[in-house]
Design an enzyme around this catalytic site. Structure first.
Site, PDB file in Angstrom:
ATOM      1  N   ASN A 126       1.064  -1.233  -0.025  1.00  0.00           N
ATOM      2  CA  ASN A 126      -0.126   0.049   0.080  1.00  0.00           C
ATOM      3  C   ASN A 126       0.762   1.272   0.011  1.00  0.00           C
ATOM      4  O   ASN A 126       1.482   1.603   1.086  1.00  0.00           O
ATOM      5  CB  ASN A 126      -0.978  -0.082   1.336  1.00  0.00           C
ATOM      6  CG  ASN A 126      -1.702   1.105   1.406  1.00  0.00           C
ATOM      7  OD1 ASN A 126      -1.745   2.014   0.658  1.00  0.00           O
ATOM      8  ND2 ASN A 126      -2.083   1.275   2.554  1.00  0.00           N
TER       9      ASN A 126
ATOM     10  N   LYS B 296       0.039   4.170  -0.320  1.00  0.00           N
ATOM     11  CA  LYS B 296      -0.470   5.505   0.449  1.00  0.00           C
ATOM     12  C   LYS B 296      -0.445   6.659  -0.392  1.00  0.00           C
ATOM     13  O   LYS B 296      -0.407   6.693  -1.732  1.00  0.00           O
ATOM     14  CB  LYS B 296       0.064   5.603   1.918  1.00  0.00           C
ATOM     15  CG  LYS B 296       0.019   4.395   2.707  1.00  0.00           C
ATOM     16  CD  LYS B 296       0.006   4.432   4.161  1.00  0.00           C
ATOM     17  CE  LYS B 296      -0.212   3.215   4.804  1.00  0.00           C
ATOM     18  NZ  LYS B 296      -0.130   3.244   6.233  1.00  0.00           N
TER      19      LYS B 296
ATOM     20  N   HIS C 116      -9.409   0.888   4.604  1.00  0.00           N
ATOM     21  CA  HIS C 116      -8.311   1.210   5.315  1.00  0.00           C
ATOM     22  C   HIS C 116      -8.447   1.871   6.464  1.00  0.00           C
ATOM     23  O   HIS C 116      -9.443   3.013   6.533  1.00  0.00           O
ATOM     24  CB  HIS C 116      -7.126   1.892   4.252  1.00  0.00           C
ATOM     25  CG  HIS C 116      -5.811   1.783   4.931  1.00  0.00           C
ATOM     26  ND1 HIS C 116      -5.501   2.794   5.807  1.00  0.00           N
ATOM     27  CD2 HIS C 116      -4.837   0.869   4.902  1.00  0.00           C
ATOM     28  CE1 HIS C 116      -4.059   2.468   6.268  1.00  0.00           C
ATOM     29  NE2 HIS C 116      -3.785   1.433   5.638  1.00  0.00           N
TER      30      HIS C 116
ATOM     31  N   GLU D   2      -6.701   4.453   7.738  1.00  0.00           N
ATOM     32  CA  GLU D   2      -6.791   5.903   7.485  1.00  0.00           C
ATOM     33  C   GLU D   2      -7.794   6.524   6.984  1.00  0.00           C
ATOM     34  O   GLU D   2      -8.335   7.634   7.019  1.00  0.00           O
ATOM     35  CB  GLU D   2      -5.340   6.133   6.644  1.00  0.00           C
ATOM     36  CG  GLU D   2      -3.994   5.940   7.623  1.00  0.00           C
ATOM     37  CD  GLU D   2      -2.822   5.413   6.791  1.00  0.00           C
ATOM     38  OE1 GLU D   2      -2.719   5.523   5.521  1.00  0.00           O
ATOM     39  OE2 GLU D   2      -1.819   4.935   7.372  1.00  0.00           O
TER      40      GLU D   2
ATOM     41  N   GLU E 219      -5.467  -5.346  10.441  1.00  0.00           N
ATOM     42  CA  GLU E 219      -4.572  -4.313  10.609  1.00  0.00           C
ATOM     43  C   GLU E 219      -4.799  -3.783  12.129  1.00  0.00           C
ATOM     44  O   GLU E 219      -5.549  -2.404  12.035  1.00  0.00           O
ATOM     45  CB  GLU E 219      -4.452  -3.322   9.604  1.00  0.00           C
ATOM     46  CG  GLU E 219      -3.974  -3.725   8.140  1.00  0.00           C
ATOM     47  CD  GLU E 219      -3.503  -2.768   7.439  1.00  0.00           C
ATOM     48  OE1 GLU E 219      -2.341  -2.890   6.985  1.00  0.00           O
ATOM     49  OE2 GLU E 219      -4.383  -1.729   7.033  1.00  0.00           O
TER      50      GLU E 219
ATOM     51  N   GLY F 146       2.252   2.062  10.945  1.00  0.00           N
ATOM     52  CA  GLY F 146       3.229   3.299  10.656  1.00  0.00           C
ATOM     53  C   GLY F 146       3.873   3.545  11.911  1.00  0.00           C
ATOM     54  O   GLY F 146       4.557   4.496  12.194  1.00  0.00           O
TER      55      GLY F 146
ATOM     56  N   SER G   4       3.283  -2.409  10.203  1.00  0.00           N
ATOM     57  CA  SER G   4       4.876  -2.301  10.574  1.00  0.00           C
ATOM     58  C   SER G   4       5.378  -3.584  10.169  1.00  0.00           C
ATOM     59  O   SER G   4       6.384  -4.213  10.772  1.00  0.00           O
ATOM     60  CB  SER G   4       5.292  -2.017  11.733  1.00  0.00           C
ATOM     61  OG  SER G   4       4.760  -0.558  12.168  1.00  0.00           O
TER      62      SER G   4
HETATM   63  P1  PGA Z   1       2.739   0.157   7.631  1.00  0.00           P
HETATM   64  O1  PGA Z   1       1.332   0.290   7.058  1.00  0.00           O
HETATM   65  O2  PGA Z   1       3.308  -1.015   7.093  1.00  0.00           O
HETATM   66  O3  PGA Z   1       3.716   1.261   7.497  1.00  0.00           O
HETATM   67  O4  PGA Z   1       2.585  -0.037   9.101  1.00  0.00           O
HETATM   68  C1  PGA Z   1       0.347  -0.702   6.752  1.00  0.00           C
HETATM   69  C2  PGA Z   1      -0.796  -0.189   6.235  1.00  0.00           C
HETATM   70  O5  PGA Z   1      -1.328   0.808   6.503  1.00  0.00           O
HETATM   71  O6  PGA Z   1      -1.634  -0.886   5.255  1.00  0.00           O
END
Ligand code: PGA
Length: 243
Positions: free
Chosen positions: A6, A8, A92, A94, A163, A169, A200
């Site tokens: 992803n 982003k 997601h 976010e 997740e 993140g 992560s």
């Molecule tokens: P990250 O993000 O690997 O940077 O923690 C995962 C995600 O948001 O899909």
């Protein structure tokens, strides 16, 4: 196994094309793992063109439930198909956290994408507050049931990603035991094919997470922006799925 990157809000069209070319070369001939990259909308055609001859598929990061209409800022599933996307991420954290995405809109988006012939990665996961309040199971149940209500019989094109929001993140990964427990719960609630772990995931922790019986892949954010890291995670998954 499925490893999805992803991106982003990173990588515009030029960088998406360059990076896709690098991944194509690095992962050419790799067996035992399905690989997806999810660039920003504007970079989808560039990534798709670069990966046309590759097994790597391109997903969008979101999709609207209507095929067209007065929905400023949204993108419809048929448009994604035309842009070369093979699927979309929905729900997601976010999107849920910053853009008011709900269980209901997540389910509607996922359903519409599947109807349009796209693959879907539907995201679920609890916040730190919810985990600390002992609500993890109730939250996952609510989120998964919303998707199950819209898509009662999950097709092979639908994957779920667990997740935990506190691990996204932050560098704070769920332990393999925490991931396994949540994945087993999701699986008991909904007979979905693959359940990915996200939060992560890095080359250093991919193996222990992917080795869990109910972890069928990973949704990778930060580490998917670097070709060496992302390819290393894909190769780990390929190795585990062969063993
Ligand atoms: P990250 O993000 O690997 O940077 O923690 C995962 C995600 O948001 O899909």
């Amino acid at each position: 196994m499925l490893i999805a990157g992803n991106w982003k809000m990173f990588k515009g069209p030029a960088e998406a094309a360059r990076f896709s070319g690098v991944l194509h070369t690095m992962l050419a001939g790799t067996k035992g793992v399905d690989v997806v990259v999810a660039p920003p909308f504007v970079s989808l055609p560039a990534a798709a063109a670069e990966l046309r001859e590759s097994a790597i598929r391109v997903y969008a990061q979101n999709v609207h439930w209507e095929p067209e209409g007065a929905f400023t800022g949204e993108v419809a599933a048929p448009m994604l198909v035309e842009a070369g996307a093979a699927g979309a991420i929905v729900g997601h954290s976010e999107r849920r956290q910053y853009f008011g995405e709900t269980d209901e809109t997540t389910a509607r988006r996922g359903h519409a994408a599947l109807e349009a012939g796209l693959g879907v990665i539907a995201c679920v996961g609890e916040t730190l507050e919810e985990r600390e309040a002992g609500e993890t199971e109730a939250v996952l149940r609510r989120q998964v049931e919303a998707i199950a209500a819209a898509v009662p019989e999950p097709p092979a094109a639908l994957d779920v990603a667990y997740e935990p929001v506190w691990a996204i993140g932050t560098g704070r990964t769920a332990t393999p035991e925490i991931a396994q427990e949540a994945h087993a719960l999701v699986r008991s609630l909904y007979p979905v094919g693959r359940i990915l772990y996200g939060g992560s995931v890095k080359p250093e922790n991919a193996e222990e997470l992917l080795a869990q019986p109910d972890v069928d892949g990973a949704l990778v954010g930060g580490a998917s922006l670097d070709a060496d890291s992302f390819a290393a995670i894909c190769l780990t998954a390929a190795r585990l799925s062969r063993s």
